[in-house]
Design an enzyme around this catalytic site. Structure first.
Site, PDB file in Angstrom:
ATOM      1  N   GLY A   1       0.833  -1.092   0.143  1.00  0.00           N
ATOM      2  CA  GLY A   1       0.151  -0.127  -0.103  1.00  0.00           C
ATOM      3  C   GLY A   1       0.776   1.124  -0.066  1.00  0.00           C
ATOM      4  CB  SER A   2       2.639   2.938   2.650  1.00  0.00           C
ATOM      5  OG  SER A   2       3.195   2.027   3.174  1.00  0.00           O
TER       6      SER A   2
ATOM      7  CB  CYS B   1       7.609   6.567  17.532  1.00  0.00           C
ATOM      8  SG  CYS B   1       9.237   6.388  18.328  1.00  0.00           S
TER       9      CYS B   1
ATOM     10  CD1 TRP C   1      -2.446  -1.644  16.729  1.00  0.00           C
ATOM     11  CD2 TRP C   1      -1.832  -0.891  14.358  1.00  0.00           C
ATOM     12  NE1 TRP C   1      -1.492  -2.787  16.107  1.00  0.00           N
ATOM     13  CE2 TRP C   1      -1.243  -2.314  14.772  1.00  0.00           C
ATOM     14  CE3 TRP C   1      -1.730  -0.164  13.065  1.00  0.00           C
ATOM     15  CZ2 TRP C   1      -0.654  -2.856  13.628  1.00  0.00           C
ATOM     16  CZ3 TRP C   1      -1.057  -1.163  12.291  1.00  0.00           C
ATOM     17  CH2 TRP C   1      -0.491  -2.255  12.499  1.00  0.00           C
TER      18      TRP C   1
ATOM     19  CG  ASP D   1      -3.859  -3.125   5.066  1.00  0.00           C
ATOM     20  OD1 ASP D   1      -3.867  -4.000   4.276  1.00  0.00           O
ATOM     21  OD2 ASP D   1      -3.339  -1.893   4.773  1.00  0.00           O
TER      22      ASP D   1
ATOM     23  CG  HIS E   1      -0.875  -6.635   5.128  1.00  0.00           C
ATOM     24  ND1 HIS E   1       0.156  -7.543   4.541  1.00  0.00           N
ATOM     25  CD2 HIS E   1      -0.119  -5.884   5.965  1.00  0.00           C
ATOM     26  CE1 HIS E   1       1.209  -7.381   5.106  1.00  0.00           C
ATOM     27  NE2 HIS E   1       1.021  -6.524   6.157  1.00  0.00           N
TER      28      HIS E   1
ATOM     29  CB  CYS F   1       1.565  -7.019  11.149  1.00  0.00           C
ATOM     30  SG  CYS F   1       1.651  -5.328   9.918  1.00  0.00           S
TER      31      CYS F   1
ATOM     32  CD  GLU G   1       4.672  -7.817   8.628  1.00  0.00           C
ATOM     33  OE1 GLU G   1       5.443  -6.992   8.339  1.00  0.00           O
ATOM     34  OE2 GLU G   1       3.831  -8.086   9.592  1.00  0.00           O
TER      35      GLU G   1
ATOM     36  CG  HIS H   1       9.515  -4.396   9.571  1.00  0.00           C
ATOM     37  ND1 HIS H   1       8.621  -5.377   8.870  1.00  0.00           N
ATOM     38  CD2 HIS H   1       8.705  -3.497  10.206  1.00  0.00           C
ATOM     39  CE1 HIS H   1       7.449  -4.986   8.851  1.00  0.00           C
ATOM     40  NE2 HIS H   1       7.528  -3.854   9.692  1.00  0.00           N
TER      41      HIS H   1
END
Length: 757
Positions: free
Chosen positions: A433-434, A517, A562, A600, A642, A644, A666, A695
């Protein structure tokens, strides 16, 4: 009554640690400058806690990357592939990987710390694993505080929790079988701390709140009796958190430690059970202040717990504390100048939680203190605020029909329709996506907020960046495009800013992993979507290309997980409100011509309760929310999701029940091991296993990606396999992104050619 703090945010009140680490990694500052930043943060934290009256101030709660990684380095749990690196390079290489002309070393796996959004670096254990005291960080930091005139309480992850957090490699054995090799190193370390002057040591054993078998409980008994026999005068505070210890209460209460810490925010009902079983000498540390959320503590409620314990045990056997380490909340509410004053009065960040501890202790000592009345006023104002409740939102959430939970066709039918409409090749390539958020993008956003540029100027620049990245993706050869999300600050915050019921901090940063962060939104009231959130940007992006463009949404469970969530109603009620907001956005994206929509749910596995008895209810709510959000889509619209870092074993039926057309996951750090779960279950829908680790700054070769895809093909049918990175690329730099994706596309093309032959 002693005031006990379990840990304090390590990032600094202005994210000094993040900036120092990233400058060090890019060669802009020296190792000594990095170490000096760490020292400054530690001393500031210790002094702050001392000033706020904390009696038991933690040390060794600071880390340059992750506390579990620190323990691995301390005990010499260093995988062989890192052994030739010097100490600092080795430390960060274990977390991020290491690449040079001659070396390409894979990072250790990373996964979620229990049910939080904090990620830890997973220890790797071999059958022949040995341990030794390889690093004295915990001793050095205790002495550092001592030299500054502050006697701290060193914090260690307990030996059993440390082993259970790890992963066995290249063999089939129980990690706890290593306890006889690990325990002598703990004893050596505890001896050194005691000789250095430590009176208390906090040993964290959160696994005591989980489902334990007889062998695990017996291991706790053996380990802590050995520690007591070796160090009879050292006061051990055994800390549990994130769950109650009800089922393990007898095992925990019979351990020969000085103090047992319990989490009364997550499990308030456990206190009665513990008081009914506690022995005559054990002290209790009561976690009465929420270490994971930002709402002001209701003093009257908290004091009732303390008084109940004091009435039975006496004041000298009771401590008060946050429920867990304060690493999970922002540093200081005083850094906030933009939060609505009414709502700000309802909040408490880490520094304010220290103040709350001190004020509760004062009220207990002085029952007529005006502090209680002042707190009661704030709590009452929040509970009676007219800004929180929206009857029409609550009504919609209660009136859910079966039709709103089902797609109009089964997956096999949808797949054929989508294949006809999308005309994708075998092994379609896409990203999550990003794309990288450069300094230029961040400056644009900052200048808009400061009024330096107009909204029109900002929009024009974001459109330019979007058009450039779409053209670049086309030239690269990606099959399904994304618009890059340059207009988004964060995958949760962006949506929260466009929904009713949220408020935002300016500096409420919390560590997610390493230097990463996040600034969680604050959900204070009922959630409503008043207008489209992503349609304009997605439509614009689709207008620039004939290739399919993904509409990008964050799922309801991930937004919930989140965010700092309101605590005045059950979480699942807030979740359903979020699901309807996402549902309306899916419907509008589809009307605008988007044929692929990604919802997501990166945090789906993270939110799973730690105890099995609570998990079915969670899945019922989470799957229901995803279906509410996605089922509005027509059969020819392809729904992606998606996830994680997750452990999928035992939950594959739940993922299948979500019925997403494509799931991307992932898998790279585990060398595709996670796919075993998909093989065992024979997952029916399409899968995009992450073929490289975003990452890590290392660039995967074409051969590495091909090898990952070959592993995946042993598990996933050819017609169901997608090719993608394992997460969004927002945090990466452009050069490594371009090189990595170029190699990924080439690997997919090579696979297609081999398939044709």
């Amino acid at each position: 009554m002693l005031k006990n703090n379990l840990g304090f945010p390590r990032i600094g009140n202005q994210r000094q640690l993040k900036r120092a680490c990233e400058k060090y990694w890019s060669g802009k500052i020296s190792e000594s400058e990095l170490l000096e930043t760490g020292k400054t943060i530690r001393l500031t934290n210790w002094q702050l806690q001392k000033e706020h009256g904390i009696d038991l101030i933690p040390s060794n709660d600071f880390s340059f990357y992750d506390q579990v990684l620190d323990h691995s380095l301390m005990f010499g749990t260093i995988p062989e592939r890192f052994k030739d690196l010097n100490k600092t390079d080795l430390y960060f290489a274990m977390a991020r990987g290491y690449q040079s002309e001659n070396q390409n070393i894979k990072a250790c796996e990373m996964t979620k710390w229990f049910d939080t959004n904090y990620h830890y670096i997973v220890p790797e254990f071999q059958a022949f694993q040995t341990f030794h005291l390889n690093d004295t960080k915990v001793i050095d930091e205790f002495i550092e505080a001592q030299n500054a005139g502050i006697l701290t309480k060193p914090v260690l992850i307990g030996p059993i929790t440390y082993l259970l957090l790890g992963k066995v490699k290249n063999a089939d054995f129980n990690a706890l079988s290593l306890i006889d090799r690990l325990l002598p190193v703990y004893l050596e370390l505890l001896n050194k701390l005691h000789k250095a002057g430590a009176e208390y040591v906090q040993i964290d054993e959160p696994f005591l709140g989980l489902d334990l078998n007889f062998f695990q409980k017996e291991t706790y008994r053996t380990v802590y009796h050995k520690i007591k026999n070796e160090l009879p005068d050292l006061k051990i505070i055994l800390s549990t958190y994130f769950e109650g210890i009800e089922d393990n209460a007898l095992a925990a209460l019979n351990l020969p430690v000085d103090t047992l810490h319990i989490d009364l925010k997550r499990a308030p009902d456990q206190l009665d059970n513990i008081l009914s079983k506690i022995g005559p000498h054990l002290k209790l540390s009561l976690g009465i202040i929420d270490g994971r959320n930002i709402w002001k503590t209701d003093y009257q409620n908290a004091i009732q717990f303390v008084q109940k314990a004091v009435n039975q045990l006496g004041e000298e056997r009771v401590m008060i504390a946050p429920s867990c380490s304060l690493i999970h909340v922002p540093v200081d509410l005083e850094n906030e100048t933009t939060i609505d004053p009414e709502i700000k009065d309802w909040l408490a960040f880490a520094t304010q939680k220290l103040i709350e501890l001190n004020e509760i202790a004062t009220i207990l000592a002085e029952p007529n203190s005006p502090l209680l009345a002042r707190n009661t006023v704030s709590i009452t104002k929040r509970s009676t605020s007219t800004r929180i409740h929206k009857p029409e939102v609550k009504k919609r959430s209660l009136e859910i029909s079966d039709k709103e939970l089902k797609r109009n066709a089964i997956f096999a039918e949808r797949k054929n329709l989508q294949k006809s409409h999308l005309k994708l090749p075998d092994f379609p390539t896409t990203t999550i996506g990003s794309f990288p958020q450069t300094k230029e993008i961040r400056t644009l956003r900052a200048n808009l907020k400061k009024g330096i540029i107009t909204a029109e100027n900002y929009e024009a620049e974001i459109k330019r960046h979007t058009a450039e990245v779409i053209k670049w993706q086309e030239e690269l050869g990606l099959d399904v495009l994304v618009h890059g999300e340059f207009e988004r600050n964060d995958m949760v915050e962006y949506f929260g800013e466009l929904l009713e019921g949220f408020v935002f901090s300016a500096n409420g940063w919390v560590q997610s992993y390493g230097s990463r962060c996040v600034k969680p939104p604050i959900i204070f009231g009922d959630i409503e979507r008043l207008k489209a959130m992503t349609v304009a940007w997605s439509s614009y992006a689709q207008s620039l290309s004939a290739k399919p463009m993904k509409g990008m949404l964050t799922g309801p469970q991930t937004i919930l997980q989140w965010s700092f969530v309101r605590d005045d109603q059950p979480r699942h009620e807030t979740l359903i409100q979020l699901a309807f907001a996402v549902r309306d956005e899916v419907a509008d994206l589809e009307k605008a011509g988007l044929k692929i929509i990604q919802i997501d749910e990166a945090a789906l596995r993270e939110g799973l309760p730690l105890k099995k008895a609570d998990q079915d209810a969670y899945w019922n709510h989470a799957i229901k929310a995803f279906k509410i959000a996605s089922a509005v889509a027509q059969p020819e619209t392809q729904i992606h999701t998606h996830m994680c870092y997750s452990q999928f074993k035992g939950i594959m039926d739940k993922l299948a029940d979500m019925d997403a057309d494509v799931i991307t996951i992932e898998t790279c750090r585990s060398q595709m091991e996670l796919l075993e779960s998909f093989q065992d279950f024979q997952y029916p829908n399409e899968i995009g296993p992450g073929v490289y680790d975003i990452h890590s700054p290392t660039i995967p070769s074409v051969l590495e990606i091909e090898q990952s895809l070959e592993k995946a093909l042993k598990v996933i049918p050819e017609g169901n396999l997608w090719v993608n990175p394992d997460c969004g690329l927002k945090t990466r730099a452009w050069p490594e992104t371009e090189a990595s994706l170029k190699n990924m596309v080439q690997a997919a093309q090579n696979l297609r050619l081999r398939n044709l032959n």
